[in-house]
Design a protein around this motif. Structure first.
Motif, PDB file in Angstrom:
ATOM      1  N   GLU A  62     -11.236 -52.626  26.868  1.00  0.00           N
ATOM      2  CA  GLU A  62     -12.298 -51.710  27.251  1.00  0.00           C
ATOM      3  C   GLU A  62     -12.711 -51.652  28.600  1.00  0.00           C
ATOM      4  OE1 GLU A  62     -13.967 -51.198  23.765  1.00  0.00           O
ATOM      5  OE2 GLU A  62     -12.552 -49.547  22.716  1.00  0.00           O
ATOM      6  N   GLU A  63     -12.926 -52.841  28.944  1.00  0.00           N
ATOM      7  CA  GLU A  63     -14.083 -53.283  30.231  1.00  0.00           C
ATOM      8  C   GLU A  63     -13.010 -53.331  31.203  1.00  0.00           C
ATOM      9  OE1 GLU A  63     -16.999 -53.682  30.189  1.00  0.00           O
ATOM     10  OE2 GLU A  63     -18.364 -52.825  28.616  1.00  0.00           O
ATOM     11  N   GLY A  64     -11.763 -53.125  31.371  1.00  0.00           N
ATOM     12  CA  GLY A  64     -11.444 -53.253  32.277  1.00  0.00           C
ATOM     13  C   GLY A  64     -10.736 -54.931  33.084  1.00  0.00           C
ATOM     14  N   LEU A  65     -10.790 -56.091  31.584  1.00  0.00           N
ATOM     15  CA  LEU A  65     -10.831 -57.165  32.854  1.00  0.00           C
ATOM     16  C   LEU A  65      -9.449 -57.528  31.826  1.00  0.00           C
ATOM     17  CD1 LEU A  65     -14.008 -59.081  31.479  1.00  0.00           C
ATOM     18  CD2 LEU A  65     -13.184 -57.773  33.922  1.00  0.00           C
ATOM     19  N   VAL A  66      -8.644 -57.173  31.151  1.00  0.00           N
ATOM     20  CA  VAL A  66      -7.447 -56.881  30.854  1.00  0.00           C
ATOM     21  C   VAL A  66      -6.408 -56.518  30.205  1.00  0.00           C
ATOM     22  CG1 VAL A  66      -6.697 -58.846  28.068  1.00  0.00           C
ATOM     23  CG2 VAL A  66      -8.222 -59.661  29.307  1.00  0.00           C
ATOM     24  N   MET A  67      -5.186 -56.426  30.483  1.00  0.00           N
ATOM     25  CA  MET A  67      -4.355 -55.366  30.318  1.00  0.00           C
ATOM     26  C   MET A  67      -3.520 -55.783  29.728  1.00  0.00           C
ATOM     27  SD  MET A  67      -2.579 -54.830  33.732  1.00  0.00           S
ATOM     28  CE  MET A  67      -1.751 -55.932  34.576  1.00  0.00           C
ATOM     29  N   ARG A  68      -2.003 -54.894  28.456  1.00  0.00           N
ATOM     30  CA  ARG A  68      -1.350 -55.358  28.101  1.00  0.00           C
ATOM     31  C   ARG A  68      -0.177 -55.071  29.032  1.00  0.00           C
ATOM     32  NH1 ARG A  68      -1.675 -53.074  22.073  1.00  0.00           N
ATOM     33  NH2 ARG A  68      -4.447 -52.799  21.889  1.00  0.00           N
ATOM     34  N   ALA A  69       0.745 -55.698  28.889  1.00  0.00           N
ATOM     35  CA  ALA A  69       1.805 -56.176  29.829  1.00  0.00           C
ATOM     36  C   ALA A  69       3.215 -55.904  29.695  1.00  0.00           C
ATOM     37  CB  ALA A  69       2.097 -56.983  30.912  1.00  0.00           C
ATOM     38  N   ALA A  70       4.182 -55.675  30.046  1.00  0.00           N
ATOM     39  CA  ALA A  70       5.563 -55.136  29.737  1.00  0.00           C
ATOM     40  C   ALA A  70       5.955 -56.912  29.083  1.00  0.00           C
ATOM     41  CB  ALA A  70       6.511 -54.868  30.409  1.00  0.00           C
ATOM     42  N   PRO A  71       6.711 -56.808  28.094  1.00  0.00           N
ATOM     43  CA  PRO A  71       7.271 -58.486  27.728  1.00  0.00           C
ATOM     44  C   PRO A  71       8.271 -59.151  28.767  1.00  0.00           C
ATOM     45  CG  PRO A  71       8.092 -56.908  26.222  1.00  0.00           C
ATOM     46  CD  PRO A  71       7.508 -55.524  27.190  1.00  0.00           C
ATOM     47  N   PRO A  72       8.580 -59.994  28.934  1.00  0.00           N
ATOM     48  CA  PRO A  72       9.549 -60.631  29.424  1.00  0.00           C
ATOM     49  C   PRO A  72      11.172 -60.235  28.989  1.00  0.00           C
ATOM     50  CG  PRO A  72       7.467 -62.346  28.574  1.00  0.00           C
ATOM     51  CD  PRO A  72       7.616 -60.968  28.748  1.00  0.00           C
ATOM     52  N   ALA A  73      11.902 -60.355  29.732  1.00  0.00           N
ATOM     53  CA  ALA A  73      13.242 -59.313  29.173  1.00  0.00           C
ATOM     54  C   ALA A  73      13.544 -60.545  28.411  1.00  0.00           C
ATOM     55  CB  ALA A  73      14.202 -59.961  31.143  1.00  0.00           C
ATOM     56  N   GLY A  74      14.046 -59.399  27.740  1.00  0.00           N
ATOM     57  CA  GLY A  74      14.719 -60.162  26.141  1.00  0.00           C
ATOM     58  C   GLY A  74      13.553 -60.404  25.117  1.00  0.00           C
ATOM     59  N   GLU A  75      12.465 -60.456  25.275  1.00  0.00           N
ATOM     60  CA  GLU A  75      11.583 -60.342  24.001  1.00  0.00           C
ATOM     61  C   GLU A  75      10.754 -58.639  24.159  1.00  0.00           C
ATOM     62  OE1 GLU A  75       8.709 -62.978  24.600  1.00  0.00           O
ATOM     63  OE2 GLU A  75       9.699 -64.581  25.932  1.00  0.00           O
ATOM     64  N   ARG A  76      10.376 -58.470  22.740  1.00  0.00           N
ATOM     65  CA  ARG A  76       9.580 -57.328  22.524  1.00  0.00           C
ATOM     66  C   ARG A  76       8.049 -57.226  22.324  1.00  0.00           C
ATOM     67  NH1 ARG A  76      13.552 -54.729  17.799  1.00  0.00           N
ATOM     68  NH2 ARG A  76      15.705 -55.182  19.251  1.00  0.00           N
ATOM     69  N   THR A  77       7.621 -58.217  21.948  1.00  0.00           N
ATOM     70  CA  THR A  77       6.475 -58.535  22.264  1.00  0.00           C
ATOM     71  C   THR A  77       5.979 -57.984  23.113  1.00  0.00           C
ATOM     72  OG1 THR A  77       6.853 -59.986  20.542  1.00  0.00           O
ATOM     73  CG2 THR A  77       4.198 -59.715  20.945  1.00  0.00           C
ATOM     74  N   VAL A  78       4.528 -57.838  23.824  1.00  0.00           N
ATOM     75  CA  VAL A  78       3.774 -56.997  24.653  1.00  0.00           C
ATOM     76  C   VAL A  78       2.916 -58.636  25.110  1.00  0.00           C
ATOM     77  CG1 VAL A  78       3.928 -55.067  24.670  1.00  0.00           C
ATOM     78  CG2 VAL A  78       1.997 -56.227  23.774  1.00  0.00           C
ATOM     79  N   VAL A  79       2.969 -59.075  25.904  1.00  0.00           N
ATOM     80  CA  VAL A  79       2.164 -59.714  26.864  1.00  0.00           C
ATOM     81  C   VAL A  79      -0.026 -59.395  27.102  1.00  0.00           C
ATOM     82  CG1 VAL A  79       3.608 -61.281  27.073  1.00  0.00           C
ATOM     83  CG2 VAL A  79       2.585 -59.941  29.096  1.00  0.00           C
ATOM     84  N   TYR A  80      -0.813 -60.058  27.165  1.00  0.00           N
ATOM     85  CA  TYR A  80      -1.952 -59.921  27.624  1.00  0.00           C
ATOM     86  C   TYR A  80      -2.248 -60.446  28.992  1.00  0.00           C
ATOM     87  CZ  TYR A  80      -3.416 -57.452  23.019  1.00  0.00           C
ATOM     88  OH  TYR A  80      -2.897 -56.895  21.913  1.00  0.00           O
ATOM     89  N   GLU A  81      -2.564 -60.439  30.107  1.00  0.00           N
ATOM     90  CA  GLU A  81      -2.866 -60.685  30.965  1.00  0.00           C
ATOM     91  C   GLU A  81      -4.301 -60.310  31.567  1.00  0.00           C
ATOM     92  OE1 GLU A  81      -0.174 -57.710  34.529  1.00  0.00           O
ATOM     93  OE2 GLU A  81       0.240 -59.697  33.618  1.00  0.00           O
ATOM     94  N   LEU A  82      -4.962 -60.806  32.491  1.00  0.00           N
ATOM     95  CA  LEU A  82      -5.967 -60.240  33.584  1.00  0.00           C
ATOM     96  C   LEU A  82      -6.273 -59.390  34.333  1.00  0.00           C
ATOM     97  CD1 LEU A  82      -7.438 -64.100  34.189  1.00  0.00           C
ATOM     98  CD2 LEU A  82      -8.440 -62.285  31.967  1.00  0.00           C
ATOM     99  N   THR A  83      -6.282 -58.778  34.456  1.00  0.00           N
ATOM    100  CA  THR A  83      -6.732 -57.537  35.575  1.00  0.00           C
ATOM    101  C   THR A  83      -7.045 -57.898  36.816  1.00  0.00           C
ATOM    102  OG1 THR A  83      -8.458 -56.989  34.964  1.00  0.00           O
ATOM    103  CG2 THR A  83      -6.476 -55.616  34.386  1.00  0.00           C
ATOM    104  N   PRO A  84      -7.381 -57.752  38.114  1.00  0.00           N
ATOM    105  CA  PRO A  84      -7.559 -57.994  38.995  1.00  0.00           C
ATOM    106  C   PRO A  84      -9.168 -57.922  38.842  1.00  0.00           C
ATOM    107  CG  PRO A  84      -6.360 -56.508  40.038  1.00  0.00           C
ATOM    108  CD  PRO A  84      -6.045 -56.718  38.349  1.00  0.00           C
ATOM    109  N   ARG A  85      -9.461 -57.341  38.031  1.00  0.00           N
ATOM    110  CA  ARG A  85     -11.202 -57.385  38.412  1.00  0.00           C
ATOM    111  C   ARG A  85     -11.445 -58.662  36.250  1.00  0.00           C
ATOM    112  NH1 ARG A  85     -16.484 -57.326  39.128  1.00  0.00           N
ATOM    113  NH2 ARG A  85     -18.258 -56.422  37.655  1.00  0.00           N
ATOM    114  N   GLY A  86     -10.774 -58.445  36.058  1.00  0.00           N
ATOM    115  CA  GLY A  86     -11.156 -60.329  35.443  1.00  0.00           C
ATOM    116  C   GLY A  86     -10.325 -61.509  36.123  1.00  0.00           C
TER     117      GLY A  86
END
Length: 224
Positions: A62-86
């Motif tokens: 919500e603060e724009g520090l973290v976002m969800r990204a598409a999973p790597p190829a062959g996986e179904r689980t989303v990943v969390y990563e830092l945004t540019p602000r984070g």
């Protein structure tokens, strides 16, 4: 955020509202090492209640520090990563890590190391990360059960959580690597006493010890 506002138009107050909750800084530390699945964060943060992790991630999104990204190829689980602000928090995280390490000599009872904590520690120890352009060295650094990779190449130092393939030197150490990074344990003594074991070109260990440095604070008693 669930934090109570401090009621001050102040950058430090605003930062504390966002990252001052328990576990938040460690979540950001782990994501600064690289994208993580939810299960990776649970594993890398032993002791964190899953409801707390879910709540902190929601707040950071919500603060724009973290976002969800598409999973790597062959996986179904989303990943969390830092945004540019984070990612802008990187220097602040490193500064806090360096400050905290100034008072750390030996682990307290029950304290462990994790992959992200070792990557963060070596990243801080590398300082500005600038080395001679002609250095091209890969280190595998093992501390306890954790193994990470450190490269001195192209004029820069990089640290990653991935294991090193065909390293020039493997360093196997325990808690006394902290004394080495502080400059209170010299490389020769570290090897002779068994505090550190080496596999590969031992001459590269001197370079490692001379390049990476996190001093102890002169204002913290040695017994702490």
């Amino acid at each position: 955020m669930t934090n109570q506002h401090y009621g001050q138009f102040c950058g430090l107050a605003r930062a504390a509202e966002i990252v001052g909750q328990r576990w938040t800084l460690l979540i950001l530390r782990d994501l600064s090492v690289g994208p993580r699945r939810y299960s990776d964060l649970v594993t890398g943060l032993p002791g964190i209640p899953t409801n707390t992790l879910a709540s902190r991630l929601k707040d950071l999104e919500e603060e724009g520090l973290v976002m969800r990204a598409a999973p790597p190829a062959g996986e179904r689980t989303v990943v969390y990563e830092l945004t540019p602000r984070g990612a802008e928090l990187g220097p602040a995280l490193d500064a806090l890590s360096r400050w905290g390490a100034g008072g750390m000599r030996t682990p307290r009872e029950g304290e462990i190391v994790t992959t992200s904590s070792i990557v963060a520690a070596l990243r801080v120890a590398a300082g500005d990360g600038v080395v001679p352009d002609d250095w091209n060295t890969t280190y595998a650094v093992h501390v306890g059960e954790v193994a990470v990779q450190l490269r001195m190449s192209g004029g820069a130092i990089t640290v990653s959580a991935s294991p090193a393939e065909n390293p020039d030197l493997t360093i196997i150490a325990g808690p006394q690597i902290r004394d080495l990074l502080a400059g209170e344990l010299d490389p020769k003594t570290a090897v002779e006493t068994g505090a550190v074991q080496l596999e590969g070109d031992p001459a590269l260990f001197d370079r490692f010890a001379a390049t990476l440095h996190v001093p102890y604070s002169p204002h913290v008693p040695a017994a702490i």
